[in-house]
Design a protein around this motif. Structure first.
Motif, PDB file in Angstrom:
ATOM      1  N   GLY A  20       0.813  -1.210   0.000  1.00 30.49           N
ATOM      2  CA  GLY A  20       0.000   0.000   0.000  1.00 30.49           C
ATOM      3  C   GLY A  20       0.846   1.259   0.000  1.00 30.49           C
ATOM      4  O   GLY A  20       0.554   2.207  -0.733  1.00 30.49           O
ATOM      5  N   LYS A  21       1.892   1.258   0.796  1.00 31.69           N
ATOM      6  CA  LYS A  21       2.779   2.436   0.834  1.00 31.69           C
ATOM      7  C   LYS A  21       3.509   2.608  -0.491  1.00 31.69           C
ATOM      8  O   LYS A  21       3.672   3.745  -0.974  1.00 31.69           O
ATOM      9  CB  LYS A  21       3.755   2.316   1.996  1.00 31.69           C
ATOM     10  N   ASP A  22       3.918   1.503  -1.105  1.00 35.66           N
ATOM     11  CA  ASP A  22       4.569   1.584  -2.414  1.00 35.66           C
ATOM     12  C   ASP A  22       3.604   2.113  -3.476  1.00 35.66           C
ATOM     13  O   ASP A  22       3.968   2.953  -4.301  1.00 35.66           O
ATOM     14  CB  ASP A  22       5.095   0.215  -2.845  1.00 35.66           C
ATOM     15  N   ALA A  23       2.363   1.627  -3.445  1.00 41.60           N
ATOM     16  CA  ALA A  23       1.357   2.079  -4.409  1.00 41.60           C
ATOM     17  C   ALA A  23       1.054   3.566  -4.223  1.00 41.60           C
ATOM     18  O   ALA A  23       0.913   4.303  -5.192  1.00 41.60           O
ATOM     19  CB  ALA A  23       0.083   1.252  -4.269  1.00 41.60           C
ATOM     20  N   GLY A  28       2.252   9.362  -6.053  1.00 37.96           N
ATOM     21  CA  GLY A  28       2.561  10.679  -5.505  1.00 37.96           C
ATOM     22  C   GLY A  28       1.649  11.080  -4.362  1.00 37.96           C
ATOM     23  O   GLY A  28       1.433  12.268  -4.127  1.00 37.96           O
ATOM     24  N   LEU A  29       1.096  10.076  -3.658  1.00 34.51           N
ATOM     25  CA  LEU A  29       0.176  10.345  -2.552  1.00 34.51           C
ATOM     26  C   LEU A  29       0.789   9.860  -1.245  1.00 34.51           C
ATOM     27  O   LEU A  29       1.559   8.907  -1.238  1.00 34.51           O
ATOM     28  CB  LEU A  29      -1.144   9.594  -2.756  1.00 34.51           C
ATOM     29  N   ASP A  30       0.411  10.499  -0.145  1.00 33.85           N
ATOM     30  CA  ASP A  30       0.796   9.915   1.138  1.00 33.85           C
ATOM     31  C   ASP A  30      -0.169   8.767   1.404  1.00 33.85           C
ATOM     32  O   ASP A  30      -1.222   8.642   0.770  1.00 33.85           O
ATOM     33  CB  ASP A  30       0.831  10.942   2.269  1.00 33.85           C
ATOM     34  N   PHE A  31       0.199   7.878   2.310  1.00 35.90           N
ATOM     35  CA  PHE A  31      -0.571   6.669   2.552  1.00 35.90           C
ATOM     36  C   PHE A  31      -2.007   6.979   2.967  1.00 35.90           C
ATOM     37  O   PHE A  31      -2.953   6.347   2.487  1.00 35.90           O
ATOM     38  CB  PHE A  31       0.127   5.799   3.603  1.00 35.90           C
ATOM     39  N   ASN A  32      -2.199   7.959   3.843  1.00 37.55           N
ATOM     40  CA  ASN A  32      -3.553   8.315   4.280  1.00 37.55           C
ATOM     41  C   ASN A  32      -4.428   8.752   3.103  1.00 37.55           C
ATOM     42  O   ASN A  32      -5.587   8.344   2.988  1.00 37.55           O
ATOM     43  CB  ASN A  32      -3.518   9.404   5.342  1.00 37.55           C
ATOM     44  N   ARG A  33      -3.878   9.601   2.254  1.00 35.19           N
ATOM     45  CA  ARG A  33      -4.644  10.086   1.097  1.00 35.19           C
ATOM     46  C   ARG A  33      -4.953   8.934   0.149  1.00 35.19           C
ATOM     47  O   ARG A  33      -6.028   8.862  -0.440  1.00 35.19           O
ATOM     48  CB  ARG A  33      -3.867  11.205   0.381  1.00 35.19           C
ATOM     49  N   TYR A  34      -4.009   8.012  -0.010  1.00 34.10           N
ATOM     50  CA  TYR A  34      -4.216   6.855  -0.868  1.00 34.10           C
ATOM     51  C   TYR A  34      -5.394   6.010  -0.364  1.00 34.10           C
ATOM     52  O   TYR A  34      -6.276   5.646  -1.140  1.00 34.10           O
ATOM     53  CB  TYR A  34      -2.927   6.031  -0.914  1.00 34.10           C
TER      54      TYR A  34
END
Length: 89
Positions: A20-23, A28-34
């Motif tokens: 998830g963090k890699d995706a 170009g998103l932080d993990f929360n926004r993703y």
């Protein structure tokens, strides 16, 4: 100043978290926004619409895409063949 956003906690397997963090980073998103975006897309119907469009593309052009991929695979295999059989040819 208070935020309208609410905080929650999610427990994930280490591999799922890393993926998830890699995706997120790839987009170009932080993990929360993703995560927020995934939920919004899933609950708004945007994800379903995108999947339906992708399926229509595959249904219409799948054979062409398969042929294109096979040709690229064959070209790459020929260019990178370092086996004794390939070197003798």
């Amino acid at each position: 100043m208070s935020s309208a956003k609410k905080q929650t906690q999610v427990r994930l397997e280490p591999g799922v978290l890393a993926a998830g963090k890699d995706a997120a980073a790839a987009r170009g998103l932080d993990f929360n926004r993703y995560i927020e975006r995934l939920i919004a897309e899933d609950t708004s119907g945007a994800r379903a619409a995108g999947m339906a469009a992708a399926q229509r593309l595959i249904d219409t052009h799948g054979a062409f895409l398969d042929d294109l991929e096979a040709g690229m695979d064959a070209q790459y295999a020929t260019a990178t063949d370092t086996s004794p059989r390939g070197a003798a040819a």
